[in-house]
Write a protein that holds these residues in place. Structure first.
Motif, PDB file in Angstrom:
ATOM      1  N   VAL A  44       0.834  -1.203   0.000  1.00  0.00           N
ATOM      2  CA  VAL A  44       0.000   0.000   0.000  1.00  0.00           C
ATOM      3  C   VAL A  44       0.867   1.251   0.000  1.00  0.00           C
ATOM      4  O   VAL A  44       0.599   2.209  -0.731  1.00  0.00           O
ATOM      5  CB  VAL A  44      -0.944   0.001   1.219  1.00  0.00           C
ATOM      6  N   ASP A  45       1.938   1.263   0.811  1.00  0.00           N
ATOM      7  CA  ASP A  45       2.835   2.420   0.842  1.00  0.00           C
ATOM      8  C   ASP A  45       3.393   2.727  -0.539  1.00  0.00           C
ATOM      9  O   ASP A  45       3.468   3.884  -0.956  1.00  0.00           O
ATOM     10  CB  ASP A  45       3.991   2.188   1.817  1.00  0.00           C
ATOM     11  N   ALA A  46       3.782   1.679  -1.261  1.00  0.00           N
ATOM     12  CA  ALA A  46       4.347   1.874  -2.594  1.00  0.00           C
ATOM     13  C   ALA A  46       3.297   2.420  -3.549  1.00  0.00           C
ATOM     14  O   ALA A  46       3.575   3.314  -4.367  1.00  0.00           O
ATOM     15  CB  ALA A  46       4.923   0.562  -3.124  1.00  0.00           C
ATOM     16  N   MET A  47       2.079   1.909  -3.461  1.00  0.00           N
ATOM     17  CA  MET A  47       1.009   2.407  -4.318  1.00  0.00           C
ATOM     18  C   MET A  47       0.690   3.864  -4.003  1.00  0.00           C
ATOM     19  O   MET A  47       0.484   4.686  -4.913  1.00  0.00           O
ATOM     20  CB  MET A  47      -0.240   1.541  -4.160  1.00  0.00           C
ATOM     21  N   VAL A  48       0.638   4.203  -2.708  1.00  0.00           N
ATOM     22  CA  VAL A  48       0.390   5.591  -2.307  1.00  0.00           C
ATOM     23  C   VAL A  48       1.525   6.489  -2.798  1.00  0.00           C
ATOM     24  O   VAL A  48       1.287   7.614  -3.264  1.00  0.00           O
ATOM     25  CB  VAL A  48       0.221   5.697  -0.782  1.00  0.00           C
ATOM     26  N   ASN A  56       3.066  10.991  -5.962  1.00  0.00           N
ATOM     27  CA  ASN A  56       4.070  11.546  -6.870  1.00  0.00           C
ATOM     28  C   ASN A  56       3.422  12.025  -8.167  1.00  0.00           C
ATOM     29  O   ASN A  56       3.745  13.108  -8.685  1.00  0.00           O
ATOM     30  CB  ASN A  56       5.136  10.488  -7.139  1.00  0.00           C
ATOM     31  N   TYR A  57       2.485  11.238  -8.671  1.00  0.00           N
ATOM     32  CA  TYR A  57       1.765  11.639  -9.887  1.00  0.00           C
ATOM     33  C   TYR A  57       0.930  12.888  -9.627  1.00  0.00           C
ATOM     34  O   TYR A  57       0.930  13.828 -10.431  1.00  0.00           O
ATOM     35  CB  TYR A  57       0.872  10.506 -10.382  1.00  0.00           C
ATOM     36  N   TYR A  58       0.203  12.925  -8.509  1.00  0.00           N
ATOM     37  CA  TYR A  58      -0.607  14.108  -8.203  1.00  0.00           C
ATOM     38  C   TYR A  58       0.269  15.357  -8.138  1.00  0.00           C
ATOM     39  O   TYR A  58      -0.107  16.416  -8.628  1.00  0.00           O
ATOM     40  CB  TYR A  58      -1.325  13.952  -6.863  1.00  0.00           C
ATOM     41  N   ALA A  59       1.434  15.233  -7.512  1.00  0.00           N
ATOM     42  CA  ALA A  59       2.301  16.392  -7.280  1.00  0.00           C
ATOM     43  C   ALA A  59       2.909  16.929  -8.568  1.00  0.00           C
ATOM     44  O   ALA A  59       3.111  18.138  -8.704  1.00  0.00           O
ATOM     45  CB  ALA A  59       3.401  16.039  -6.283  1.00  0.00           C
ATOM     46  N   HIS A  60       3.210  16.043  -9.530  1.00  0.00           N
ATOM     47  CA  HIS A  60       3.972  16.471 -10.710  1.00  0.00           C
ATOM     48  C   HIS A  60       3.248  16.256 -12.033  1.00  0.00           C
ATOM     49  O   HIS A  60       3.726  16.717 -13.078  1.00  0.00           O
ATOM     50  CB  HIS A  60       5.325  15.759 -10.738  1.00  0.00           C
TER      51      HIS A  60
END
Length: 371
Positions: free
Chosen positions: A71-75, A80-84
């Motif tokens: 889950v941590d990796a998926m989050v 990261n996608y949301y931010a960039h």
């Protein structure tokens, strides 16, 4: 904050209970120092830990066919996608993925889970006392009484195929670019109170309001005798307060200045969201019949915006011009405004703007520090 104190405490208690189970487990976020965390995700470590725990709890109730990773990796991939607006190579390498592994599937899964958390983290005040308190804060800011929040259409750029001419035109908004639009309401502090719809960019905001859950709820007075402030694309009604068109005297001018002051909070709020979540600057290719994935990303970013504000995480510095709020799609035939709504607005103007008060000044611009 947007969600009520008891709701927040209940979520905290549930997360803390589950955190004991995970205590001592290493997280892939541990590899980043504080500065790198903010650069990669535009969030702080405590805020990310809270989000990861909340997603972990939700995922226990979601039937995933075959989890690709922890889950941590998926989050991590999703944040990261949301931010960039893209998945960066460093993060993909950290979780053992490449661009060919289709990280968009991971982003889609996490977005659906976080969007589903909107029932906990995006809501109008639940009690009469809370609504009165929220309206008092708004009145202190602009001088207009009984206002719960600001209503506006939020446009997010997309790409659409120019070869499908009718579909392409449906996405073109009043500013001339292709977008999807959601109906957003925020309070005077910039917390998201409601986010509904994901429509093609040409959709009239009045149509969205009339068909929305929150619009029907307010117009049926289930939220009490309160207003939301709306721009010129909305019709004046018992619960949508619009500016005076062509003010004829000083008190109407003062009212419009106050209206603009609270209305500008929405521009600042959406600007803050788009700075923190650059994916909202360009949501990629969209088709008219399948906007659910875009809707999930918009709702997920709205949830994360409220959580970030709860943790007092500032947005990144401004790195470019954020487009202004849209002037609104004007109806071809002027709407007939009810005499009752006109009388109610005039009563506000007469009672609160006949003389200059301490809450009414010449400032009309709201800064990030204000919200």
């Amino acid at each position: 904050m947007t969600f009520a104190g008891p709701v927040w405490l209940a979520v905290q208690e549930e997360l803390l209970g589950h955190r004991e189970e995970d205590c001592g487990s290493p997280s892939c976020f541990d590899h980043f120092d504080e500065e790198a965390l903010f650069q990669m995700f535009h969030l702080t470590r405590p805020c990310i830990a809270f989000i990861a725990d909340a997603v972990r709890i939700r995922m226990r109730t979601v039937a995933l066919k075959k989890p690709l990773m922890s889950v941590d990796a998926m989050v991590m991939v999703a944040l990261n996608y949301y931010a960039h607006g893209v998945s960066t190579a460093e993060v993909l390498q950290r979780v053992g993925l490449t661009q060919t592994d289709c990280p968009t599937a991971v982003v889609g899964t996490v977005s659906g889970v976080i969007a589903g958390m909107s029932d906990q983290f995006i809501s109008f005040p639940l009690t009469s006392d809370a609504r009165v308190s929220l309206a008092a804060k708004t009145e202190k800011l602009c001088g207009i009484p009984n206002v719960l929040g600001v209503l506006a259409p939020a446009h997010f750029k997309i790409r659409a195929s120019p070869y499908e001419k009718d579909t392409f035109r449906s996405f073109v908004n009043t500013e001339g670019y292709t977008s999807v639009v959601s109906q957003v309401i925020c309070d005077s502090d910039g917390n998201i109170l409601s986010v509904e719809k994901c429509c093609v960019g040409s959709t009239c905001e009045q149509e969205m309001w009339e068909s929305s859950f929150k619009g029907r709820q307010m117009e049926e007075e289930l939220q009490g005798a309160f207003w939301v402030v709306g721009g010129t694309g909305y019709h004046l009604s018992k619960h949508v307060l619009t500016p005076v068109s062509g003010p004829a005297n000083d008190k109407e001018i003062r009212f419009n200045v106050a209206h603009n002051k609270i209305h500008s909070v929405m521009r600042t709020t959406l600007g803050s969201m788009k700075r923190r979540f650059k994916c909202l600057m360009q949501l990629g290719f969209a088709q008219e019949g399948s906007l659910n994935k875009k809707s999930n990303i918009i709702k997920a970013c709205s949830v994360l915006h409220n959580i970030a504000k709860k943790f007092s995480v500032p947005p990144p510095p401004s790195a470019g011009k954020i487009e202004p709020l849209h002037p609104g799609k004007q109806p071809s035939v002027p709407a007939e405004i009810s005499a009752e709504a006109l009388k109610a607005r005039q009563q506000v103007i007469d009672d609160y703007f006949s003389v200059v008060s301490s809450s009414q000044d010449t400032k009309t611009n709201t800064t990030e520090e204000d919200v």
